[in-house]
Each structure stands twice: as structure tokens, then as C-alpha cells.
Design a protein around this motif. Structure first.
Motif, PDB file in Angstrom:
ATOM      1  N   GLU A  50      29.645 -31.050  -7.619  1.00 55.92           N
ATOM      2  CA  GLU A  50      28.548 -30.886  -6.673  1.00 55.92           C
ATOM      3  C   GLU A  50      28.895 -31.603  -5.383  1.00 55.92           C
ATOM      4  OE1 GLU A  50      24.683 -31.679  -8.157  1.00 55.92           O
ATOM      5  OE2 GLU A  50      25.109 -30.774 -10.098  1.00 55.92           O
ATOM      6  N   ALA A  51      28.590 -30.973  -4.296  1.00 56.67           N
ATOM      7  CA  ALA A  51      28.792 -31.575  -2.984  1.00 56.67           C
ATOM      8  C   ALA A  51      27.576 -31.253  -2.128  1.00 56.67           C
ATOM      9  CB  ALA A  51      30.053 -31.028  -2.333  1.00 56.67           C
ATOM     10  N   GLU A  52      27.113 -32.242  -1.416  1.00 60.26           N
ATOM     11  CA  GLU A  52      25.975 -32.036  -0.533  1.00 60.26           C
ATOM     12  C   GLU A  52      26.372 -31.043   0.560  1.00 60.26           C
ATOM     13  OE1 GLU A  52      27.375 -35.221  -0.932  1.00 60.26           O
ATOM     14  OE2 GLU A  52      26.110 -35.612  -2.657  1.00 60.26           O
ATOM     15  N   PRO A  53      25.422 -30.300   1.076  1.00 67.47           N
ATOM     16  CA  PRO A  53      25.730 -29.368   2.172  1.00 67.47           C
ATOM     17  C   PRO A  53      26.421 -30.101   3.322  1.00 67.47           C
ATOM     18  CG  PRO A  53      23.508 -29.004   1.367  1.00 67.47           C
ATOM     19  CD  PRO A  53      24.013 -30.251   0.684  1.00 67.47           C
ATOM     20  N   GLY A  54      27.458 -29.484   3.832  1.00 62.78           N
ATOM     21  CA  GLY A  54      28.199 -30.080   4.934  1.00 62.78           C
ATOM     22  C   GLY A  54      29.300 -31.033   4.521  1.00 62.78           C
ATOM     23  N   ARG A  55      29.358 -31.368   3.241  1.00 66.22           N
ATOM     24  CA  ARG A  55      30.389 -32.280   2.761  1.00 66.22           C
ATOM     25  C   ARG A  55      31.623 -31.472   2.353  1.00 66.22           C
ATOM     26  NH1 ARG A  55      29.557 -36.830  -1.953  1.00 66.22           N
ATOM     27  NH2 ARG A  55      31.500 -37.945  -1.550  1.00 66.22           N
ATOM     28  N   PRO A  56      32.785 -31.753   2.947  1.00 68.05           N
ATOM     29  CA  PRO A  56      33.995 -31.005   2.603  1.00 68.05           C
ATOM     30  C   PRO A  56      34.414 -31.216   1.152  1.00 68.05           C
ATOM     31  CG  PRO A  56      34.297 -32.260   4.624  1.00 68.05           C
ATOM     32  CD  PRO A  56      33.020 -32.724   3.998  1.00 68.05           C
ATOM     33  N   VAL A  57      35.034 -30.193   0.577  1.00 69.61           N
ATOM     34  CA  VAL A  57      35.586 -30.256  -0.772  1.00 69.61           C
ATOM     35  C   VAL A  57      37.064 -29.891  -0.679  1.00 69.61           C
ATOM     36  CG1 VAL A  57      35.502 -29.297  -3.110  1.00 69.61           C
ATOM     37  CG2 VAL A  57      33.382 -29.637  -1.826  1.00 69.61           C
ATOM     38  N   ILE A  58      37.907 -30.716  -1.304  1.00 65.82           N
ATOM     39  CA  ILE A  58      39.354 -30.495  -1.310  1.00 65.82           C
ATOM     40  C   ILE A  58      39.803 -30.342  -2.753  1.00 65.82           C
ATOM     41  CG2 ILE A  58      41.616 -31.410  -0.668  1.00 65.82           C
ATOM     42  CD1 ILE A  58      40.028 -33.270   1.325  1.00 65.82           C
ATOM     43  N   PHE A  59      40.404 -29.204  -3.073  1.00 69.11           N
ATOM     44  CA  PHE A  59      40.918 -28.962  -4.423  1.00 69.11           C
ATOM     45  C   PHE A  59      42.407 -29.259  -4.469  1.00 69.11           C
ATOM     46  CE2 PHE A  59      37.187 -26.160  -4.425  1.00 69.11           C
ATOM     47  CZ  PHE A  59      36.614 -26.491  -5.652  1.00 69.11           C
ATOM     48  N   HIS A  60      42.849 -29.799  -5.615  1.00 69.86           N
ATOM     49  CA  HIS A  60      44.287 -29.987  -5.794  1.00 69.86           C
ATOM     50  C   HIS A  60      44.694 -29.744  -7.240  1.00 69.86           C
ATOM     51  CE1 HIS A  60      45.199 -33.736  -8.018  1.00 69.86           C
ATOM     52  NE2 HIS A  60      44.055 -34.183  -7.556  1.00 69.86           N
ATOM     53  N   CYS A  61      45.969 -29.386  -7.392  1.00 64.36           N
ATOM     54  CA  CYS A  61      46.601 -29.242  -8.701  1.00 64.36           C
ATOM     55  C   CYS A  61      47.894 -30.065  -8.642  1.00 64.36           C
ATOM     56  CB  CYS A  61      46.861 -27.765  -9.021  1.00 64.36           C
ATOM     57  SG  CYS A  61      47.933 -26.928  -7.833  1.00 64.36           S
ATOM     58  N   ARG A  62      48.913 -29.709  -9.384  1.00 60.99           N
ATOM     59  CA  ARG A  62      50.161 -30.472  -9.343  1.00 60.99           C
ATOM     60  C   ARG A  62      50.967 -30.159  -8.083  1.00 60.99           C
ATOM     61  NH1 ARG A  62      55.246 -29.576 -10.051  1.00 60.99           N
ATOM     62  NH2 ARG A  62      54.901 -27.521 -10.930  1.00 60.99           N
ATOM     63  N   SER A  63      51.217 -28.861  -7.829  1.00 62.07           N
ATOM     64  CA  SER A  63      52.113 -28.489  -6.737  1.00 62.07           C
ATOM     65  C   SER A  63      51.435 -27.712  -5.608  1.00 62.07           C
ATOM     66  CB  SER A  63      53.251 -27.624  -7.281  1.00 62.07           C
ATOM     67  OG  SER A  63      52.739 -26.369  -7.701  1.00 62.07           O
ATOM     68  N   GLY A  64      50.219 -27.290  -5.818  1.00 59.68           N
ATOM     69  CA  GLY A  64      49.511 -26.477  -4.839  1.00 59.68           C
ATOM     70  C   GLY A  64      49.502 -24.995  -5.173  1.00 59.68           C
ATOM     71  N   ALA A  65      50.397 -24.565  -6.066  1.00 61.18           N
ATOM     72  CA  ALA A  65      50.479 -23.141  -6.408  1.00 61.18           C
ATOM     73  C   ALA A  65      49.226 -22.651  -7.128  1.00 61.18           C
ATOM     74  CB  ALA A  65      51.714 -22.871  -7.256  1.00 61.18           C
ATOM     75  N   ARG A  66      48.736 -23.418  -8.068  1.00 61.87           N
ATOM     76  CA  ARG A  66      47.576 -22.994  -8.850  1.00 61.87           C
ATOM     77  C   ARG A  66      46.323 -22.904  -7.984  1.00 61.87           C
ATOM     78  NH1 ARG A  66      46.708 -26.468 -14.135  1.00 61.87           N
ATOM     79  NH2 ARG A  66      48.688 -27.086 -13.253  1.00 61.87           N
ATOM     80  N   THR A  67      46.153 -23.842  -7.057  1.00 62.04           N
ATOM     81  CA  THR A  67      44.985 -23.760  -6.182  1.00 62.04           C
ATOM     82  C   THR A  67      45.075 -22.538  -5.281  1.00 62.04           C
ATOM     83  OG1 THR A  67      45.997 -25.313  -4.613  1.00 62.04           O
ATOM     84  CG2 THR A  67      44.396 -26.214  -6.184  1.00 62.04           C
ATOM     85  N   ARG A  68      46.266 -22.240  -4.747  1.00 62.55           N
ATOM     86  CA  ARG A  68      46.425 -21.041  -3.899  1.00 62.55           C
ATOM     87  C   ARG A  68      46.138 -19.767  -4.694  1.00 62.55           C
ATOM     88  NH1 ARG A  68      50.954 -23.739  -2.424  1.00 62.55           N
ATOM     89  NH2 ARG A  68      52.287 -22.305  -3.585  1.00 62.55           N
ATOM     90  N   MET A  69      46.676 -19.666  -5.905  1.00 59.59           N
ATOM     91  CA  MET A  69      46.502 -18.464  -6.722  1.00 59.59           C
ATOM     92  C   MET A  69      45.053 -18.257  -7.147  1.00 59.59           C
ATOM     93  SD  MET A  69      50.011 -18.468  -9.044  1.00 59.59           S
ATOM     94  CE  MET A  69      49.038 -18.537 -10.486  1.00 59.59           C
ATOM     95  N   ASN A  70      44.280 -19.314  -7.202  1.00 59.28           N
ATOM     96  CA  ASN A  70      42.907 -19.241  -7.694  1.00 59.28           C
ATOM     97  C   ASN A  70      41.879 -19.617  -6.631  1.00 59.28           C
ATOM     98  OD1 ASN A  70      43.218 -18.722 -10.751  1.00 59.28           O
ATOM     99  ND2 ASN A  70      44.743 -20.277 -10.284  1.00 59.28           N
ATOM    100  N   ALA A  71      42.239 -19.447  -5.383  1.00 59.35           N
ATOM    101  CA  ALA A  71      41.364 -19.860  -4.279  1.00 59.35           C
ATOM    102  C   ALA A  71      39.983 -19.208  -4.369  1.00 59.35           C
ATOM    103  CB  ALA A  71      42.025 -19.551  -2.937  1.00 59.35           C
ATOM    104  N   GLY A  72      39.927 -17.936  -4.732  1.00 55.51           N
ATOM    105  CA  GLY A  72      38.639 -17.252  -4.827  1.00 55.51           C
ATOM    106  C   GLY A  72      37.722 -17.880  -5.865  1.00 55.51           C
ATOM    107  N   THR A  73      38.283 -18.227  -7.010  1.00 60.49           N
ATOM    108  CA  THR A  73      37.504 -18.896  -8.059  1.00 60.49           C
ATOM    109  C   THR A  73      37.012 -20.255  -7.580  1.00 60.49           C
ATOM    110  OG1 THR A  73      38.755 -17.801  -9.808  1.00 60.49           O
ATOM    111  CG2 THR A  73      37.616 -19.837 -10.414  1.00 60.49           C
ATOM    112  N   LEU A  74      37.876 -20.993  -6.895  1.00 59.94           N
ATOM    113  CA  LEU A  74      37.515 -22.336  -6.438  1.00 59.94           C
ATOM    114  C   LEU A  74      36.423 -22.286  -5.381  1.00 59.94           C
ATOM    115  CD1 LEU A  74      41.102 -23.867  -6.324  1.00 59.94           C
ATOM    116  CD2 LEU A  74      39.401 -24.046  -8.152  1.00 59.94           C
ATOM    117  N   VAL A  75      36.526 -21.342  -4.466  1.00 59.69           N
ATOM    118  CA  VAL A  75      35.489 -21.190  -3.438  1.00 59.69           C
ATOM    119  C   VAL A  75      34.142 -20.902  -4.092  1.00 59.69           C
ATOM    120  CG1 VAL A  75      34.698 -19.667  -1.574  1.00 59.69           C
ATOM    121  CG2 VAL A  75      37.037 -20.555  -1.560  1.00 59.69           C
ATOM    122  N   GLY A  76      34.140 -20.095  -5.150  1.00 61.50           N
ATOM    123  CA  GLY A  76      32.898 -19.770  -5.839  1.00 61.50           C
ATOM    124  C   GLY A  76      32.359 -20.878  -6.722  1.00 61.50           C
ATOM    125  N   ALA A  77      33.161 -21.914  -6.956  1.00 62.68           N
ATOM    126  CA  ALA A  77      32.753 -22.984  -7.867  1.00 62.68           C
ATOM    127  C   ALA A  77      31.896 -24.052  -7.206  1.00 62.68           C
ATOM    128  CB  ALA A  77      33.991 -23.638  -8.489  1.00 62.68           C
TER     129      ALA A  77
END
Length: 104
Positions: A50-77
Motif C-alpha cells: 500500500e502506498a498513499e496517493p502521490g507516494r512513489p513506488v519502486i519495484f526491484h528483483c535480482r537483475s531487473g529482468a523480472r520487473t521489466r517482463m512483469n511491468a503490467g502486473t506490477l503497475v496493477g498491484a
């Protein structure tokens, strides 16, 4: 809404300013973690962050590949309009000389 890439140094600055850092790796992958990162494994849809409105969210994995491949899922989360993907993941964070600690 889309997720934008962010360098480790820029991400560290945002985290210092209150951004939410989210680790999408599975628990067994977390020998090293970034202090303060919230765990939201991709296998669960990265839900529960959960993040308050206006608060940035930064996703990370080990190398960055998994976050790039699943960006749509992460944005919806999360309910944020300011979403980033950490370039290079925790490996990039370490390579930039930023601190990590033993995992969970």
C-alpha cells in the motif's frame, strides 16, 4: 499508467524522500536485501503493498529482468501514479555502491 526505469542512485534518493521500495523476489531468493524494502513476491501478484496517493513506488528483483517482463502486473498491484522499476535490480543497487544487508 506505466512504470518507468530508475537508476539505483536516483532510487536511493527517492527512498530517502519516502518512496516505497518493493522486493518482488521469492523469500528463498533473499539472501541479501535492501534495508526497508517491502516483500511482495511476484508469485502473489506483488499484492499487499500500500502506498498513499502521490507516494512513489519502486519495484526491484535480482537483475531487473523480472520487473521489466512483469511491468503490467506490477503497475496493477499498487494504487500509485508514480511507479518505477529499479534498473539492474538489487545487483545494480550493489554495483552502484549502495548498501544491502542479510536477508529474511
Amino acid at each position: 499508467m506505466t512504470a518507468r526505469p530508475i537508476t539505483p542512485k536516483d532510487a536511493a534518493r527517492l527512498v530517502e524522500q519516502g518512496a516505497v521500495l518493493v522486493d518482488i523476489r521469492e523469500p528463498e531468493e533473499c539472501a541479501l536485501v535492501i534495508a526497508g524494502a517491502r516483500s511482495a513476491p511476484l508469485s502473489t501478484g506483488a499484492r499487499g503493498v500500500e502506498a498513499e496517493p502521490g507516494r512513489p513506488v519502486i519495484f526491484h528483483c535480482r537483475s531487473g529482468a523480472r520487473t521489466r517482463m512483469n511491468a503490467g502486473t506490477l503497475v496493477g498491484a499498487v494504487a500509485s501514479d508514480d511507479i518505477y522499476l529499479l534498473e539492474g535490480g538489487i545487483d545494480g543497487w550493489r554495483a552502484a555502491g549502495l548498501p544491502v544487508q542479510p536477508g529474511r
